[in-house]
Design a protein around this motif. Structure first.
Motif, PDB file in Angstrom:
ATOM      1  N   LEU A 195       0.836  -1.209   0.000  1.00  0.00           N
ATOM      2  CA  LEU A 195       0.000   0.000   0.000  1.00  0.00           C
ATOM      3  C   LEU A 195       0.873   1.262   0.000  1.00  0.00           C
ATOM      4  CD1 LEU A 195      -2.877   1.074   0.085  1.00  0.00           C
ATOM      5  CD2 LEU A 195      -2.772   0.993   2.581  1.00  0.00           C
ATOM      6  N   THR A 211      -6.596   4.513  -2.041  1.00  0.00           N
ATOM      7  CA  THR A 211      -5.246   4.560  -1.478  1.00  0.00           C
ATOM      8  C   THR A 211      -5.017   5.877  -0.742  1.00  0.00           C
ATOM      9  OG1 THR A 211      -4.440   3.187  -3.288  1.00  0.00           O
ATOM     10  CG2 THR A 211      -2.795   4.411  -2.043  1.00  0.00           C
ATOM     11  N   LEU A 213       1.106   4.172  -2.748  1.00  0.00           N
ATOM     12  CA  LEU A 213       0.990   5.594  -2.379  1.00  0.00           C
ATOM     13  C   LEU A 213       2.072   6.416  -3.089  1.00  0.00           C
ATOM     14  CD1 LEU A 213      -0.819   7.218  -0.412  1.00  0.00           C
ATOM     15  CD2 LEU A 213       1.006   7.008   1.279  1.00  0.00           C
TER      16      LEU A 213
END
Length: 426
Positions: free
Chosen positions: A284, A308, A288
């Motif tokens: 994640l 996100t 990002l």
């Protein structure tokens, strides 16, 4: 540069344990002989609480004595013990390398905390400075998730901090304190320290839920809308708590139980650093970074950009709320003025001074600005001229901060140095 290179080369064989041993020696020297002997014979009125900076600025005639104190108590013992103990600390570090990395890190953190506790315990003012600095580290690391790793510009951190501070304060006053507004405590005060982590989590959750008011309208669009909406959110939260008399209004709220001693704040700070480090290095976190660099390209690579960004935004807000809860219980008093534009300026100064996209930079920025702010306190208004000037120079020569785009490498940080000379296979 040549001298610096030689100095760096000379101490390149000192492991982290060696530096801890050197600092411990310095702290013990100050603890046992700092006041009765060293400061007395140097003509200082008391032990310099922040390396003599306050004394030097208040009374310039004390500058030679304060510098001599730093040299005798800190510089010489730290360097000498760190270097001379290499024959012990390097094998010790090599032994710790055989343990799981997490266990080695915990042992190092326990050693570090013991030294910090002993150093801060010499003076109550030091304890307060260390506590507020640790809270600032949580704030800086958490806003770096949004302004650094996410690449947005958010101004709402003081608002998130206020939500966490007020929610956690109300909970501890209702549950553990006999308060004139909230009445008799619902639970025995003895349960306070055990339930305080839950209170902090609830405060953080309140901040995360509040962040949706910024995230939902902001992330439907692109550009500078987040900065504008988040700034408005900060003022809305401040105005709301100012006009709610049940929580003290503009007078503020006091009487919170002292549930945030130094070990508790240290634990939460280390937990925050560990969790956010894992977050930004996870899949994640990589997504990002992709969204930050090129949102259109990220979408074409099946990254759910809006989800996100909202997840990261709520994550940063949660930790700001936790920091607010700790802040409220360190000072045992809060008012709306503590979460104003001045607080925003401090938080932004810390994160951009230390470095974007870097947890190490965030820690350096928080510690530097906090210690610098306290050290320059005798200069009063001039302090707010000197610190911005320093920031301007940093922005000119290092636009992304002192230590940007640098991640924590715990294995390299804690490993033994000069292994071949110690007979340990690399």
């Amino acid at each position: 540069m040549g001298i610096l290179q030689k100095f760096k080369q000379m101490f390149s064989t000192v492991p982290m344990l060696g530096w801890f041993l050197g600092i411990l020696a310095a702290v013990l020297i100050e603890y046992f002989w700092g006041y009765d002997y060293i400061s007395y014979y140097l003509g200082l009125p008391k032990i310099p609480v922040l390396f003599g900076a306050l004394i030097m600025l208040k009374e310039p005639v004390m500058i030679p004595g304060a510098l001599a104190y730093d040299l005798i108590v800190y510089v010489i013992p730290v360097l000498a013990v760190a270097k001379l103990s290499c024959f012990i600390t390097n094998p010790g570090a090599a032994l710790l390398e055989k343990l799981p990395l997490w266990l080695s890190a915990v042992i190092h953190l326990v050693c570090f905390y013991a030294i910090l506790h002993l150093w801060a315990g010499i003076n109550d003012y030091r304890v307060l400075v260390v506590k507020l600095t640790l809270v600032s580290i949580i704030l800086t690391v958490s806003i770096n998730v949004i302004n650094g790793y996410q690449g947005e510009f958010s101004c709402s951190h003081p608002g998130f901090m206020a939500l966490g501070a007020y929610v956690s304060s109300i909970l501890t006053l209702v549950l553990f304190t006999n308060d004139k507004i909230f009445g008799t405590a619902l639970l025995p005060p003895a349960l306070g320290p055990y339930l305080f982590p839950l209170v902090l989590v609830v405060g953080g959750a309140a901040a995360a839920i509040g962040s949706l008011a910024v995230a939902i309208p902001s992330f439907r669009t692109r550009g500078d809308y987040l900065a504008i909406i988040s700034l408005a959110f900060m003022f809305i939260v401040k105005s709301a708590v100012e006009n709610l008399n049940i929580i003290g209004g503009a007078r503020g709220m006091g009487g919170q139980p002292d549930l945030a001693p130094l070990p508790v704040i240290f634990f939460w700070t280390m937990l925050c650093i560990w969790v956010i480090h894992n977050f930004v290095t996870s899949i994640l976190g990589k997504a990002l970074n992709t969204v930050r660099d090129d949102e259109a390209a990220a979408e074409s690579m099946t990254v759910k950009t809006r989800k996100t960004k909202m997840t990261a935004f709520m994550f940063g807000a949660f930790w700001a709320g936790v920091a607010g809860g700790l802040f409220a219980h360190v000072l045992t008093y809060i008012n709306p003025g503590m979460f104003s534009i001045n607080r925003l300026a401090e938080i932004l100064a810390m994160v951009y001074f230390g470095g974007l996209n870097s947890i190490v930079g965030s820690i350096v920025g928080a510690v530097s600005i906090n210690v610098l702010g306290e050290a320059l306190r005798p200069l009063e208004l001039f302090k707010w001229i000197i610190i911005p000037l320093i920031l301007i120079f940093v922005m000119i020569f290092r636009p992304y901060g002192l230590i940007s785009f640098t991640e924590i490498n715990a294995k390299k940080l804690l490993e033994a140095k000069h292994k071949r000379q110690q007979g340990v296979s690399p």
